[in-house]
Design a protein around this motif. Structure first.
Motif, PDB file in Angstrom:
ATOM      1  N   VAL A  72      -1.744 -65.159   2.467  1.00  0.00           N
ATOM      2  CA  VAL A  72      -2.877 -65.291   3.388  1.00  0.00           C
ATOM      3  C   VAL A  72      -3.995 -64.356   2.926  1.00  0.00           C
ATOM      4  O   VAL A  72      -3.786 -63.144   2.825  1.00  0.00           O
ATOM      5  CB  VAL A  72      -2.467 -64.950   4.829  1.00  0.00           C
ATOM      6  CG1 VAL A  72      -3.666 -65.056   5.772  1.00  0.00           C
ATOM      7  CG2 VAL A  72      -1.340 -65.868   5.299  1.00  0.00           C
ATOM      8  N   ALA A 161      -8.108 -64.369  12.849  1.00  0.00           N
ATOM      9  CA  ALA A 161      -7.498 -65.668  12.569  1.00  0.00           C
ATOM     10  C   ALA A 161      -6.442 -65.586  11.466  1.00  0.00           C
ATOM     11  O   ALA A 161      -5.299 -66.017  11.675  1.00  0.00           O
ATOM     12  CB  ALA A 161      -8.578 -66.695  12.239  1.00  0.00           C
ATOM     13  N   PRO A 162      -6.763 -65.041  10.278  1.00  0.00           N
ATOM     14  CA  PRO A 162      -5.712 -64.942   9.264  1.00  0.00           C
ATOM     15  C   PRO A 162      -4.594 -63.973   9.657  1.00  0.00           C
ATOM     16  O   PRO A 162      -3.442 -64.175   9.259  1.00  0.00           O
ATOM     17  CB  PRO A 162      -6.450 -64.459   8.014  1.00  0.00           C
ATOM     18  CG  PRO A 162      -7.731 -63.890   8.497  1.00  0.00           C
ATOM     19  CD  PRO A 162      -8.075 -64.656   9.730  1.00  0.00           C
ATOM     20  N   GLN A 165      -2.351 -65.926  11.784  1.00  0.00           N
ATOM     21  CA  GLN A 165      -1.666 -66.880  10.909  1.00  0.00           C
ATOM     22  C   GLN A 165      -0.511 -66.204  10.183  1.00  0.00           C
ATOM     23  O   GLN A 165       0.590 -66.775  10.050  1.00  0.00           O
ATOM     24  CB  GLN A 165      -2.663 -67.448   9.892  1.00  0.00           C
ATOM     25  CG  GLN A 165      -2.043 -68.410   8.888  1.00  0.00           C
ATOM     26  CD  GLN A 165      -3.015 -68.802   7.786  1.00  0.00           C
ATOM     27  OE1 GLN A 165      -4.237 -68.582   7.888  1.00  0.00           O
ATOM     28  NE2 GLN A 165      -2.503 -69.383   6.718  1.00  0.00           N
ATOM     29  N   ASP A 169       3.794 -67.309  15.553  1.00  0.00           N
ATOM     30  CA  ASP A 169       3.600 -67.688  16.955  1.00  0.00           C
ATOM     31  C   ASP A 169       3.518 -66.444  17.832  1.00  0.00           C
ATOM     32  O   ASP A 169       4.479 -66.090  18.516  1.00  0.00           O
ATOM     33  CB  ASP A 169       4.731 -68.606  17.415  1.00  0.00           C
ATOM     34  CG  ASP A 169       4.511 -69.144  18.834  1.00  0.00           C
ATOM     35  OD1 ASP A 169       3.396 -68.956  19.387  1.00  0.00           O
ATOM     36  OD2 ASP A 169       5.462 -69.734  19.376  1.00  0.00           O
TER      37      ASP A 169
END
Length: 235
Positions: A72, A161-162, A165, A169
């Motif tokens: 990521v 966001a990353p 990610q 969850d």
């Protein structure tokens, strides 16, 4: 404990330091307001379930302003330089818990709502202390520092966001959600990357905002040029 699996801490003890809370809020424990605050604290301790979620992740390719962590990519020159010597890092999300968020939203009295926000900070503090202790007990990291998305222009809030990610969850594991504007709910939640370091680092050292109530270190106007501007992270 596998490297690609997240670790959830959801059995965290939550007890508010009364003297510290009363001092911070300017409330006298011996008067009527003190009794109201004590009742509110007792409710919060009964309801609250602070939580932490983290994982161990490998640092891969590095560029001048990008670092790839377990596949990521993260965009930040400061992060890239800070992780220059790191092989493994610990991305995390810590929270006061959705139970306290719902409880604080249910309070009709504005003063009680204001007090509740501070009580939630104590719950988040419990999650933070447990997370740091667990990482050290489990992985023996030693000296470490953290970076948090949104703490610097170099690593803006959109980098939540990353991070989410990378963790997986988060909502299902500890009840923390991310809005379209990258704000976490519950409000008293914090995310970031913990990394081993030879130099103490706090984002405050690069932040010029002087009126921040959460400042942990003084602004160092020469730090960026001294440590980051001329550095090229290893590829």
């Amino acid at each position: 404990m596998q490297q690609n699996r997240h670790i959830v801490l959801d059995d965290i003890s939550f007890r508010v330091d009364r003297p510290q809370l009363f001092k911070k809020l300017g409330v006298d424990a011996g008067d009527g307001l003190g009794a109201e605050l004590e009742a509110l604290v007792a409710d919060a301790e009964r309801i609250g379930r602070p939580r932490a979620m983290y994982r161990i992740a490998g640092v891969g390719r590095r560029g001048e302003a990008q670092t790839v962590i377990d596949g990521v990519p993260f965009a930040s020159r400061v992060l890239a330089v800070n992780l220059r010597s790191a092989q493994q890092v610990f991305p995390y999300v810590l929270t006061c818990g959705p139970e306290l968020q719902a409880w604080s939203e249910s309070l009709a009295d504005p003063l009680a709502g204001f007090w509740a926000e501070t009580i939630k900070e104590f719950s988040l503090g419990s999650a933070t202390a447990r997370f740091l202790a667990h990482v050290e007990e489990t992985f023996r990291v030693g000296a470490s520092s953290s970076m948090n998305p949104g703490s610097l222009p170099d690593w803006p809030l959109a980098q939540q966001a990353p991070l989410f990610q990378l963790l997986g969850d988060v909502a299902g594991a500890i009840g923390v959600t991310l809005s379209e504007s990258f704000v976490m709910l519950p409000t008293k939640s914090v995310s970031g990357i913990l990394f081993p370091t030879e130099h103490d680092f706090a984002s405050c050292q690069l932040c010029q905002r002087q009126d921040c109530p959460n400042r942990r270190a003084p602004y160092d106007p020469q730090l960026f040029e001294r440590r980051y501007a001329g550095q090229t992270p290893d590829a």
